[in-house]
Design an enzyme around this catalytic site. Structure first.
Site, mmCIF file in Angstrom:
data_model
loop_
_atom_site.group_PDB
_atom_site.id
_atom_site.type_symbol
_atom_site.label_atom_id
_atom_site.label_comp_id
_atom_site.label_asym_id
_atom_site.label_seq_id
_atom_site.Cartn_x
_atom_site.Cartn_y
_atom_site.Cartn_z
ATOM 1 N N LEU A 164 -10.904 15.350 15.366
ATOM 2 C CA LEU A 164 -10.311 14.844 16.601
ATOM 3 C C LEU A 164 -9.252 13.786 16.310
ATOM 4 O O LEU A 164 -8.224 13.718 16.989
ATOM 5 C CB LEU A 164 -11.397 14.268 17.504
ATOM 6 C CG LEU A 164 -12.390 15.282 18.072
ATOM 7 C CD1 LEU A 164 -13.554 14.564 18.748
ATOM 8 C CD2 LEU A 164 -11.703 16.218 19.049
ATOM 9 N N TYR A 165 -9.507 12.967 15.313
ATOM 10 C CA TYR A 165 -8.524 11.968 14.892
ATOM 11 C C TYR A 165 -7.240 12.661 14.435
ATOM 12 O O TYR A 165 -6.133 12.279 14.839
ATOM 13 C CB TYR A 165 -9.111 11.126 13.766
ATOM 14 C CG TYR A 165 -8.191 10.054 13.234
ATOM 15 C CD1 TYR A 165 -8.053 8.845 13.897
ATOM 16 C CD2 TYR A 165 -7.459 10.257 12.061
ATOM 17 C CE1 TYR A 165 -7.212 7.847 13.414
ATOM 18 C CE2 TYR A 165 -6.615 9.266 11.574
ATOM 19 C CZ TYR A 165 -6.499 8.069 12.251
ATOM 20 O OH TYR A 165 -5.659 7.098 11.770
ATOM 21 N N ASN A 166 -7.374 13.687 13.618
ATOM 22 C CA ASN A 166 -6.211 14.414 13.116
ATOM 23 C C ASN A 166 -5.415 15.030 14.267
ATOM 24 O O ASN A 166 -4.177 14.976 14.283
ATOM 25 C CB ASN A 166 -6.640 15.505 12.143
ATOM 26 C CG ASN A 166 -7.350 14.953 10.927
ATOM 27 O OD1 ASN A 166 -7.313 13.754 10.668
ATOM 28 N ND2 ASN A 166 -8.006 15.816 10.181
ATOM 29 N N SER A 171 -5.326 14.016 17.367
ATOM 30 C CA SER A 171 -4.658 12.964 18.132
ATOM 31 C C SER A 171 -3.391 12.492 17.433
ATOM 32 O O SER A 171 -2.389 12.175 18.088
ATOM 33 C CB SER A 171 -5.611 11.790 18.370
ATOM 34 O OG SER A 171 -5.870 11.058 17.180
ATOM 35 N N LYS A 172 -3.410 12.448 16.109
ATOM 36 C CA LYS A 172 -2.234 12.001 15.362
ATOM 37 C C LYS A 172 -1.123 13.048 15.401
ATOM 38 O O LYS A 172 0.066 12.709 15.401
ATOM 39 C CB LYS A 172 -2.622 11.656 13.926
ATOM 40 C CG LYS A 172 -3.596 10.484 13.836
ATOM 41 C CD LYS A 172 -3.017 9.249 14.519
ATOM 42 C CE LYS A 172 -4.013 8.175 14.814
ATOM 43 N NZ LYS A 172 -3.427 6.987 15.452
#
Length: 259
Positions: A137-139, A141-142
């Site tokens: 999810l972090y990836n 979002s980035k």
């Protein structure tokens, strides 16, 4: 300076005041994962500030394997890292345009390369999505942060406002505290090689104050230099679709500023 954790914000304010000898540092509360909080914060700023010179989007979380929804029906990581900043940029764009040289700085990550993004954008609010990779999810979002920055830069052409994003390096901050067990055990030794927060802030500071980037917009920086992006994240058609879908998800109205 705006922060969700006011205790941490006060500590940072006091440290900055002591080092810079500048007493004129104000902290305000905002939870960028909440659309209501973003709107309240933006109204407070607009009511008290005529001009904004720089808007830095630095809030970020890295959840583990599982996602969770916010009160707005948005996935928490995406809401914090992307949707909140997307909405806030719209709400504060007019005072940014009043600046002699307004700047919008988005702190992204080179981990965008590992995001899976479909052309139909079916996973930009992944409420029912699971991956064995603990920071998927972090990836994601980035990835969308970079797409947003480039689309934003195009829409701001002809104004005095620029928009750029950056990879600060892998920083030893609290963002990694949600890495789940047992991955966290493997992660601890790696953290010894991470940059300090001071080192990680260099490119953000550079994009904030350097005269060298006054005329540069829509670029991705690393170590204070423009860095080439993966072609996937530069797809203008998907960037436009993402923008339109994001406007709906953050509930922008006809009364809100358009970019």
């Amino acid at each position: 300076m705006a922060c969700r954790n006011m205790e941490t914000a006060k500590q940072a304010r006091d440290e900055i005041k002591a080092e810079s000898k500048n007493p004129n540092l104000i902290i305000k509360y905002v939870d960028v994962s909440s659309l209501k909080s973003v709107r309240e914060f933006a109204k407070d700023i607009i009511d008290t500030e005529q001009v904004i010179d720089v808007l830095i989007h630095n809030a970020g979380v890295a959840q583990g394997y599982f996602n969770r929804p916010t009160a707005d029906g948005l996935e928490f990581t995406m809401a914090t890292n992307y949707y909140g900043p997307f909405l806030l940029t719209h709400l504060l764009i007019e005072p940014l345009k009043r600046s002699q040289q307004g700047r919008i700085v988005v702190v992204s990550s080179k981990l965008y390369r590992y995001a899976g993004v479909k052309r139909d954008l079916s996973n930009i609010n992944p409420l029912n999505y699971f991956s064995l990779f603990p920071v998927h999810l972090y990836n994601l979002s980035k990835f969308v942060e970079i797409m947003f920055t480039q689309e934003l830069a195009r829409r701001l052409e002809g104004t005095r406002v620029t928009a750029n994003c950056l990879h600060p390096g892998v920083i030893d901050t609290g963002i990694w505290r949600n890495i789940p067990f047992p991955i966290s055990l493997l992660f601890k030794p790696i953290q010894m090689c991470f940059r300090t927060p001071e080192e990680g802030a260099r490119t953000t500071v550079y994009l904030t104050i350097s005269p060298d980037v006054e005329q540069i917009s829509g670029q991705y920086f690393r170590n204070c230099k423009v860095t080439e992006l993966n072609q996937r994240v530069q797809d203008k058609e998907i960037q436009g679709k993402l923008w339109d879908a994001s406007r709906v998800l953050v509930k922008l109205t006809e009364d809100d500023s358009r970019i």
